[in-house]
Motif scaffolding. Structure first.
Motif, PDB file in Angstrom:
ATOM      1  N   THR B   5       7.393  -0.894   4.352  1.00  0.00           N
ATOM      2  CA  THR B   5       7.259  -2.353   4.517  1.00  0.00           C
ATOM      3  C   THR B   5       7.313  -2.718   6.002  1.00  0.00           C
ATOM      4  O   THR B   5       7.921  -3.716   6.354  1.00  0.00           O
ATOM      5  N   SER B   6       6.687  -1.917   6.870  1.00  0.00           N
ATOM      6  CA  SER B   6       6.908  -2.156   8.295  1.00  0.00           C
ATOM      7  C   SER B   6       6.136  -3.343   8.851  1.00  0.00           C
ATOM      8  O   SER B   6       6.533  -3.929   9.841  1.00  0.00           O
ATOM      9  N   CYS B   7       5.013  -3.691   8.228  1.00  0.00           N
ATOM     10  CA  CYS B   7       4.228  -4.795   8.783  1.00  0.00           C
ATOM     11  C   CYS B   7       3.907  -5.787   7.661  1.00  0.00           C
ATOM     12  O   CYS B   7       4.787  -6.501   7.210  1.00  0.00           O
ATOM     13  N   ASP B   8       2.671  -5.804   7.195  1.00  0.00           N
ATOM     14  CA  ASP B   8       2.337  -6.782   6.153  1.00  0.00           C
ATOM     15  C   ASP B   8       1.877  -6.139   4.850  1.00  0.00           C
ATOM     16  O   ASP B   8       1.458  -6.847   3.937  1.00  0.00           O
ATOM     17  N   ASP B   9       1.929  -4.812   4.735  1.00  0.00           N
ATOM     18  CA  ASP B   9       1.572  -4.166   3.473  1.00  0.00           C
ATOM     19  C   ASP B   9       2.832  -3.656   2.787  1.00  0.00           C
ATOM     20  O   ASP B   9       3.621  -2.947   3.393  1.00  0.00           O
ATOM     21  N   THR B  10       2.986  -4.034   1.511  1.00  0.00           N
ATOM     22  CA  THR B  10       4.110  -3.517   0.727  1.00  0.00           C
ATOM     23  C   THR B  10       3.577  -2.305  -0.020  1.00  0.00           C
ATOM     24  O   THR B  10       2.672  -2.433  -0.846  1.00  0.00           O
ATOM     25  N   SER B  11       4.114  -1.122   0.267  1.00  0.00           N
ATOM     26  CA  SER B  11       3.546   0.083  -0.342  1.00  0.00           C
ATOM     27  C   SER B  11       4.640   1.008  -0.861  1.00  0.00           C
ATOM     28  O   SER B  11       5.669   1.198  -0.199  1.00  0.00           O
ATOM     29  N   VAL B  24       0.743   3.005  -4.143  1.00  0.00           N
ATOM     30  CA  VAL B  24       0.357   1.637  -4.503  1.00  0.00           C
ATOM     31  C   VAL B  24       0.669   0.687  -3.345  1.00  0.00           C
ATOM     32  O   VAL B  24       1.786   0.683  -2.828  1.00  0.00           O
ATOM     33  N   THR B  25      -0.321  -0.098  -2.951  1.00  0.00           N
ATOM     34  CA  THR B  25      -0.133  -1.013  -1.820  1.00  0.00           C
ATOM     35  C   THR B  25      -0.535  -2.436  -2.201  1.00  0.00           C
ATOM     36  O   THR B  25      -1.609  -2.639  -2.766  1.00  0.00           O
ATOM     37  N   ALA B  26       0.322  -3.388  -1.901  1.00  0.00           N
ATOM     38  CA  ALA B  26      -0.027  -4.804  -2.049  1.00  0.00           C
ATOM     39  C   ALA B  26      -0.301  -5.348  -0.662  1.00  0.00           C
ATOM     40  O   ALA B  26       0.583  -5.361   0.188  1.00  0.00           O
ATOM     41  N   ASN B  27      -1.543  -5.753  -0.414  1.00  0.00           N
ATOM     42  CA  ASN B  27      -1.885  -6.337   0.885  1.00  0.00           C
ATOM     43  C   ASN B  27      -1.545  -7.810   0.867  1.00  0.00           C
ATOM     44  O   ASN B  27      -1.527  -8.420  -0.176  1.00  0.00           O
ATOM     45  N   THR B 297      -4.565   3.559   7.156  1.00  0.00           N
ATOM     46  CA  THR B 297      -3.779   2.346   7.416  1.00  0.00           C
ATOM     47  C   THR B 297      -2.430   2.495   6.713  1.00  0.00           C
ATOM     48  O   THR B 297      -2.207   3.430   5.962  1.00  0.00           O
ATOM     49  N   ASP B 298      -1.545   1.532   6.970  1.00  0.00           N
ATOM     50  CA  ASP B 298      -0.172   1.647   6.470  1.00  0.00           C
ATOM     51  C   ASP B 298      -0.130   1.911   4.969  1.00  0.00           C
ATOM     52  O   ASP B 298      -0.746   1.192   4.194  1.00  0.00           O
ATOM     53  N   ASN B 299       0.617   2.937   4.591  1.00  0.00           N
ATOM     54  CA  ASN B 299       0.736   3.301   3.184  1.00  0.00           C
ATOM     55  C   ASN B 299       1.987   4.137   3.018  1.00  0.00           C
ATOM     56  O   ASN B 299       2.473   4.765   3.968  1.00  0.00           O
ATOM     57  N   ALA B 300       2.531   4.147   1.809  1.00  0.00           N
ATOM     58  CA  ALA B 300       3.773   4.879   1.583  1.00  0.00           C
ATOM     59  C   ALA B 300       3.532   6.361   1.337  1.00  0.00           C
ATOM     60  O   ALA B 300       4.455   7.158   1.431  1.00  0.00           O
ATOM     61  N   GLY B 301       2.270   6.745   1.057  1.00  0.00           N
ATOM     62  CA  GLY B 301       1.962   8.159   0.853  1.00  0.00           C
ATOM     63  C   GLY B 301       2.357   8.988   2.068  1.00  0.00           C
ATOM     64  O   GLY B 301       2.951  10.056   1.955  1.00  0.00           O
ATOM     65  N   MET B 302       2.048   8.457   3.243  1.00  0.00           N
ATOM     66  CA  MET B 302       2.365   9.198   4.467  1.00  0.00           C
ATOM     67  C   MET B 302       3.878   9.232   4.713  1.00  0.00           C
ATOM     68  O   MET B 302       4.395  10.183   5.301  1.00  0.00           O
ATOM     69  N   ILE B 303       4.572   8.202   4.251  1.00  0.00           N
ATOM     70  CA  ILE B 303       6.038   8.190   4.373  1.00  0.00           C
ATOM     71  C   ILE B 303       6.616   9.285   3.469  1.00  0.00           C
ATOM     72  O   ILE B 303       7.530  10.024   3.858  1.00  0.00           O
ATOM     73  N   ALA B 304       6.043   9.403   2.277  1.00  0.00           N
ATOM     74  CA  ALA B 304       6.477  10.431   1.331  1.00  0.00           C
ATOM     75  C   ALA B 304       6.251  11.824   1.902  1.00  0.00           C
ATOM     76  O   ALA B 304       7.050  12.736   1.691  1.00  0.00           O
TER      77      ALA B 304
END
Ligand SMILES: Nc1ncnc2c1ncn2[C@@H]1O[C@H](COP(=O)(O)OP(=O)(O)OP(=O)(O)O)[C@@H](O)[C@H]1O
Ligand SMILES: [Mg+2]
Lengths: 227, 327
Positions: B5-11, B24-27, B297-304
């Protein structure tokens, strides 16, 4: 007996409390201002560990849901929702000013007064204000008031009230002495015991996917809407 | 499970062993109206969206939440208010499920997006990171061992796309629109001068001003200048940015022995940048890597992906961890 965790993060101090249906079992408050984000989960963890309760034993999370500091509201709400999802506990929302009415420092003998007015900080000269009857019925809506505004002052001085909350100090300097000012910060998770017990009994729960804190103030930005 | 949740995408993503089961990403489209991210709005929307994104990620992954072994979250860099929503939610999940908590650096995650499809890259490689907030040349010695050799002195590459796009009346974020319109335009039609900065650094502010004055002058002659030349403008601007981004990379490749080349961050979705970087790698006969589009672009997959390595090392954090806007 149901176990309910109360969370209060809307003001300067963050606090948590554990209830069953008949009493407040234990509570904790951290008086370091604005450290909610580092402290809240530690407080919850310590509270539960000391009472030998596992998070999964919780039946409900009672959240003081606003108004208040936006950051505080979001920390409280995101945390409460996460904990409810993880543990299967229900979410109970108690409007922050309503919770304040259960503050133990409120006098028992209130006959001289007609209302309780809850005031909490809303930055600049503003306060969030909600009026209640002595029977704890809300009168009108929560409003954002500028206490330096003479019209607001005249209205508030219309009848004697008990004025509580972090805005009481600001109010005392500007309003007439007919009011009773309780300047103690009235926010504490333990205050949520009575109202949340009532909601728990009535099964008044919030849908997790739809719940949001009560900001009570339109979002405002200087950023221009572009064409 | 990883939460971004670092910018404007909730992922939110779910990773099992080596496979990303859900991402899953909510823009938040609302920011387009303001021509940029409005922090308070972004924070409010994260708070509002996060449970739905969680439910959707769990559904898509096909696992039960009780099977989760750890919760990872983006600690920063990013917008503090936005980060706090993800951090609070993550801590509660970890506490409630009684599983470890993992803090992830967002920029490390942009690089780790490469490892999702390239689990065995050759080190050392040069990684160009270009996003909405950052532009860096990174010397990657091992999976999580880096040295930053150059950075932008002012705007980030993505920011340059977005701000110039705004001048061209394109909606925010303008990067993808410029990319699309540039396909139909002439990249050589309009020329701009390259800002010279020492070492392997960048500066985009001079270019931005150049474009601003150029457009102003042209519009004096032809009020419709922007609209009637939009494709050529986009192609020329994109070409300028991409060429400029490559210059210090090429210079560095001459100075060091490099075993790979990569581009990551939101702007790595750009077609021209991907092609030009690939050509440069080909010329030097080294492998080229770029994340799959969904991991640019921002996504939680890369965080995982970062969390996977940290989980193996048992690199966990305690519940008093806080978000950091800067690292
Ligand atoms: N196809 C494209 N061409 C050019 N730019 C693009 C393209 N797709 C996305 N971008 C740009 O990428 C940026 C968004 O990237 P990303 O989501 O990684 O950045 P961020 O999260 O805002 O910043 P940071 O990761 O530095 O915190 C925006 O500036 C956007 O315009
Ligand atoms: Mg990013």
């Amino acid at each position: 007996m149901p176990k309910v965790l109360g969370i209060e993060t809307t003001g300067a101090f963050c606090s948590v409390a554990l209830f069953n249906e008949s009493r407040v079992i234990a509570s904790k408050i951290n008086k370091q201002a604005n450290s909610h984000s580092s402290i809240l989960h530690l407080l919850i963890q310590e509270l539960l560990q000391e009472q030998h309760i596992k998070p999964s034993d919780l039946d409900a999370i009672a959240l003081s849901s606003g108004p208040g500091s936006y950051t505080g509201l979001r920390i409280g709400s995101s945390s409460a929702k996460g904990l409810a999802i993880a543990t299967g506990a229900k979410l109970i929302s108690i409007p922050t000013h309503y919770g304040m009415l259960f503050n133990p420092t409120l006098p028992n003998d209130t006959k001289a007064f007609k209302h309780v007015i809850c005031l909490t900080d809303a930055r600049r000269n503003d306060v969030f204000a909600t009026a209640y009857s002595l029977d704890k019925d809300r009168i009108g809506k929560t409003a954002v008031l500028d206490l330096t505004d003479e019209l607001v002052q005249t209205q508030l001085n219309h009848s004697a009230s008990i004025i509580i909350g972090s805005g009481a100090e600001k109010a005392e300097a500007l309003l007439s002495p007919i009011h009773l000012y309780l300047k103690d910060d009235a926010l504490h998770a333990a205050n949520l015991f009575e109202p949340s017990t009532a909601k728990f009994a009535n099964e008044e729960f919030e849908p997790l996917y739809d719940f949001g804190p009560l900001y009570e103030k339109e979002f405002y930005t200087n950023q221009k809407v572009s064409k | 499970m990883a939460i971004e949740t670092s910018c404007d995408d909730t992922s939110i993503a779910v990773l099992k062993e080596d496979k990303i089961l859900a991402n899953v990403t909510a823009n938040q489209e609302i920011h387009a109206k303001y021509g940029g991210v409005v922090p308070e709005l972004a924070s409010r929307n994260h708070e509002k969206n996060i449970v739905r994104v969680f439910n959707e990620a769990i559904n898509q992954s096909g696992i039960d939440q009780s099977e989760l072994d750890a919760i990872a979250f983006t600690q920063g860099p990013g917008l503090l208010g936005s980060l706090m929503v993800g951090v609070s939610f993550a801590k509660s999940l970890a506490l409630g499920l009684n599983i470890p908590l993992i803090a992830v650096n967002h920029l490390q995650a942009h690089i780790a997006a490469l490892y999702i499809e390239n689990p065995n890259p050759t080190f050392p490689f040069i990684c160009l990171l270009v996003s909405g907030g950052h532009t860096q040349i990174i010397w990657v010695k091992d999976f999580f061992s880096y040295e930053i050799l150059g950075s932008t002195l002012d705007d980030a590459g993505g920011e340059a796309f977005d701000k110039i796009g705004k001048m061209l009346d394109l909606p925010y974020p303008a990067g993808p629109a410029i990319d699309r319109l540039a396909q139909k335009g002439d990249p050589e039609r309009f020329k701009f001068t390259y800002s010279k900065v020492p070492d392997f650094n960048y500066s985009f502010s001079g270019f931005k001003t150049q474009v601003l004055y150029f457009l102003r002058d042209q519009e004096k002659l032809d009020a419709n200048f922007k609209a009637s030349n939009i494709n050529d403008l986009c192609a020329s601007i994109q070409h300028h940015i991409c060429t400029y981004l490559l210059k210090p990379v090429a210079k560095l490749m001459k100075e060091r022995e490099v075993l790979g080349l990569a581009v990551v961050g939101g702007v790595s979705a750009n077609a021209e940048l991907r092609i030009e970087m690939q050509k440069l790698a080909l010329k030097n006969q080294i492998p080229f890597m770029v994340p799959d589009f969904q991991y640019c672009t921002d996504n939680a997959g890369m965080i995982a992906e970062v969390a996977k390595y940290k989980f193996e090392k048992e690199d966990f954090v305690t519940l008093d961890v806080v978000a950091k806007a800067r690292f």
